[in-house]
Design a protein around this motif. Structure first.
Motif, short mmCIF file in Angstrom:
data_model
loop_
_atom_site.label_atom_id
_atom_site.label_comp_id
_atom_site.label_asym_id
_atom_site.label_seq_id
_atom_site.Cartn_x
_atom_site.Cartn_y
_atom_site.Cartn_z
N CYS A 1 -49.84 22.58 -42.96
CA CYS A 1 -51.03 21.83 -42.84
C CYS A 1 -51.62 21.92 -44.33
O CYS A 1 -51.75 23.05 -44.91
CB CYS A 1 -52.07 22.50 -41.99
N VAL B 1 -54.40 21.35 -45.20
CA VAL B 1 -55.96 21.88 -45.29
C VAL B 1 -56.07 23.50 -45.22
O VAL B 1 -56.56 24.03 -45.91
CB VAL B 1 -56.65 21.28 -44.18
N CYS B 2 -55.34 24.01 -44.26
CA CYS B 2 -55.66 25.41 -43.79
C CYS B 2 -54.26 26.26 -43.76
O CYS B 2 -54.06 27.34 -43.85
CB CYS B 2 -56.02 25.56 -42.23
N CYS C 1 -53.18 19.71 -36.11
CA CYS C 1 -52.95 21.14 -36.58
C CYS C 1 -53.84 21.97 -35.38
O CYS C 1 -55.00 21.77 -35.32
CB CYS C 1 -53.47 21.49 -38.01
N CYS D 1 -57.26 23.86 -37.83
CA CYS D 1 -58.40 23.11 -38.42
C CYS D 1 -58.54 21.58 -37.61
O CYS D 1 -59.38 20.87 -38.17
CB CYS D 1 -58.40 22.97 -39.93
ZN ZN Z 1 -54.79 22.84 -40.74
#
Ligand code: ZN
Ligand code: ZN
Length: 154
Positions: free
Chosen positions: A51, A53-54, A117, A120
């Motif tokens: 992912c 983002v995280c 995901c 997040c």
């Molecule tokens: Zn994520």
């Protein structure tokens, strides 16, 4: 691949094209800067392995279903059938209800798979093969809590 980044702070959905791969985006809702780190398969749209983002590597697959659309079909079907029922045309009323349910089924069957995901809730839409498993509540509980501790929500 289209990525719908979920802001860790306010949960706003922020669409990003993986091919353009911006290094960071600013949330339109709360102004928070969200750094994005893409793995190669994600940028090429081949697979969702990590992912951006995280940095998590746990995903699940769900149908890209708009619940309001499904509900609208059922409600409209129910209204029309209620009208026929009112005029004593029970049979027509029931077949319309049945048809509405059928349309819902057809819509559901044609939906594309969506990779999400666990941590997040960022969503990935594209032509990559859906390799992630189905949603598991226990996994979601564990990973969400871990992520929320990490970003300091709890
Ligand atoms: Zn994520
Ligand atoms: Zn935000």
């Amino acid at each position: 691949m289209q990525i719908l980044v979920k802001c860790p702070k306010c949960d706003a959905g922020l669409p990003v094209l993986a091919a353009e791969a911006p290094a960071a985006i600013t949330c339109g809702g709360c102004g928070r800067d969200i750094p994005l780190a893409y793995s190669e398969p994600v940028r090429d749209g081949r697979a969702v392995d990590r992912c951006p983002v995280c940095n998590g590597a746990d995903f699940y697959i769900r149908k890209d279903f708009d619940p309001t659309l499904g509900l609208a079909v059922v409600i409209i079907g129910a209204l029309i059938s209620a009208a026929f029922y009112w005029f004593g045309r029970d049979l027509i009323a029931y077949s319309i209800l049945g048809a509405a349910a059928l349309i819902d089924l057809v819509i559901y069957g044609r939906l594309k798979d969506l990779t999400v995901c666990y941590r997040c809730h960022t969503e990935f839409r594209g032509t990559h093969p859906p390799t992630a498993p189905a949603f598991d509540l226990h996994t979601a509980d564990v990973l969400e809590q871990e992520y929320e501790r990490k970003i300091g929500r709890r």
